[in-house]
Design an enzyme around this catalytic site. Structure first.
Site, PDB file in Angstrom:
ATOM      1  N   ASP A   1      -7.787  -1.794   2.752  1.00 32.03           N
ATOM      2  CA  ASP A   1      -8.446  -0.498   2.965  1.00 32.03           C
ATOM      3  C   ASP A   1      -9.075   0.109   1.710  1.00 32.03           C
ATOM      4  OD1 ASP A   1      -7.885  -0.488   5.668  1.00 32.03           O
ATOM      5  OD2 ASP A   1      -5.991   0.586   5.427  1.00 32.03           O
TER       6      ASP A   1
ATOM      7  N   GLY B   1       0.809  -1.215   0.000  1.00 30.79           N
ATOM      8  CA  GLY B   1       0.000   0.000   0.000  1.00 30.79           C
ATOM      9  C   GLY B   1       0.839   1.259   0.000  1.00 30.79           C
TER      10      GLY B   1
END
Length: 323
Positions: free
Chosen positions: A128, A102
Site C-alpha cells: 500500500d 505494516g
C-alpha cells in the site's frame, strides 16, 4: 546481543523474502545467531521458531510471498497472548526482533516493547505504500507494475469494444497504488480515498469525452474510495448512462503476488541490513526506511499515527493527460 529473530506479519508483499534474506545474512555477517518465526505473532505465541543459516535463504530473493508465512493474530492483541509470546522468546534466548509488515504489525510491536522491553526494529513490508517514514514500502513497486500490466491489457479490450472499464486496485485507506496506475495506464479518471471525486463528476467526464469522440474509458478506483467500490460506482454510472457498455475488473490479490522487481529487491535488501545493524546500534521501537535516498529510523508511533500524503499534482496530471 547474540541472537535475534525475524518474522513477517499481516498481508504479504513481493520482496519480503529478499528482506528476510538480508536480515539472516547480515546477522550471520555480524556473528549473530538468527531464528525465523513462522506465521507471525501466532507463531511467536506457539513457538514456531526455525534456526536459520545462510543456506536457509538461498534461491529466495526472486520469490514472491514469504517463506516464513504470515498470519493475523487475535491472540497477540490480548495481554495473555503477548505474555506467551514473551515466554517463547525467553526460552529461545532471543535478544531482539525484526518485524516485517505494516501498521498492524508495528502496532503490536510497539505494545510488545512497552510491556516487555524486547528490542524491535521494523521493515516496511506492504504493497500500500502508506507508512510514514519511508518514501517506498517493500512490495509497492511490484504491485504497481502488476496492476499496470493488467490495465494495459484491459485497455486493449476497452478500445476494441468501445467500453468503459472500472478497474479496482487495492488501497483501503490509500491511493498510492491507484495514482501511478492511472497516470501510467492513461486512465481518464482516478478515484482515491485522499480526494473527493463524485459519481456526477465521473458521469460528466465520460459525457464530455464521448462528445470529443472518445470511445473507450478507463477509471481506476482504489477499493477504499468514499463513493464505494468499483462495482457500486459502475452501477450508478450505468444507471445514468444506460447507452454505455460498462464493465468492472477487480484486480484483488493478484497485486500481492509475483516475483519482486529490481527496485523492490534493492529496497528490501537495504532495509533488511539496516534493521539488524539498527538493533546492534541500540535502535528499538522504530521502523527503518528510506527518505530522499537516506536511511532513517522512524518511531513506530509516528509510522502508525502520521498520515503519508499523496502529492496533489498527480491528481492534476490525470486531469490534464486525460483530455
Amino acid at each position: 546481543m547474540k541472537r535475534i529473530a525475524v518474522f513477517t506479519s499481516g498481508g504479504d508483499s513481493p520482496g519480503m523474502n529478499a528482506c528476510i534474506r538480508a536480515v539472516v545474512r547480515t546477522a550471520i555477517y555480524h556473528g549473530l545467531e538468527v531464528y525465523g518465526i513462522r506465521r507471525g505473532y501466532n507463531g511467536m505465541i506457539k513457538g514456531e521458531f526455525w534456526k536459520m543459516e545462510s543456506s536457509s535463504v538461498s534461491n529466495t530473493i526472486q520469490k514472491g510471498g514469504t517463506i516464513l508465512k504470515s498470519a493475523r493474530s487475535q491472540d497477540f492483541m490480548t495481554k495473555e497472548g503477548r505474555q506467551k509470546a514473551y515466554e517463547q522468546l525467553k526460552e529461545y534466548e532471543i535478544d531482539g526482533l525484526v518485524a516485517i509488515g505494516g501498521n498492524g504489525t508495528f502496532t503490536g510491536a510497539t505494545l510488545f516493547f512497552e510491556e516487555f522491553g524486547i528490542p524491535v526494529v521494523g521493515a516496511p513490508g506492504t504493497i500500500d505504500n502508506d507508512l510514514y517514514g519511508t518514501d517506498y514500502t517493500i512490495g509497492y513497486d511490484t504491485a504497481v507494475n502488476t496492476a499496470l500490466d493488467a490495465i494495459d491489457k484491459i485497455r486493449d479490450t476497452a478500445d476494441s469494444h468501445e467500453r468503459v472499464f472500472f478497474v479496482e486496485v487495492m488501497g483501503r485507506d490509500s491511493g498510492y497504488i491507484a495514482m501511478p496506475c492511472a497516470i501510467g495506464g492513461g486512465a481518464e479518471i482516478v478515484m482515491i480515498p485522499e480526494t473527493i471525486t463524485s459519481v456526477p463528476q465521473v458521469i460528466d467526464t465520460i459525457k464530455n469525452g464521448w462528445e470529443r469522440s472518445k470511445t473507450s474509458f478507463i477509471i481506476v478506483v482504489a477499493e477504499g474510495d468514499e463513493e464505494g467500490n468499483a462495482t457500486d460506482i459502475a452501477a450508478k454510472v450505468k444507471e445514468a448512462l444506460p447507452i454505455m457498455d460498462i464493465k468492472v475488473t477487480i484486480l484483488g490479490h493478484v497485486q500481492r503476488g509475483g516475483s519482486p522487481t529490481a527496485a523492490d529487491r534493492m529496497l528490501a535488501s537495504q532495509i533488511g541490513i539496516a534493521t539488524v545493524e539498527g538493533l546492534l546500534n541500540g535502535k528499538t521501537d522504530v521502523m527503518a526506511g528510506i527518505v530522499n535516498s537516506k536511511l532513517v529510523f522512524t518511531p513506530f508511533k509516528d509510522t502508525i499515527n502520521k498520515k503519508k500524503i499523496i502529492n496533489q499534482r498527480f491528481t492534476r496530471m490525470v486531469e490534464i493527460l486525460s483530455v
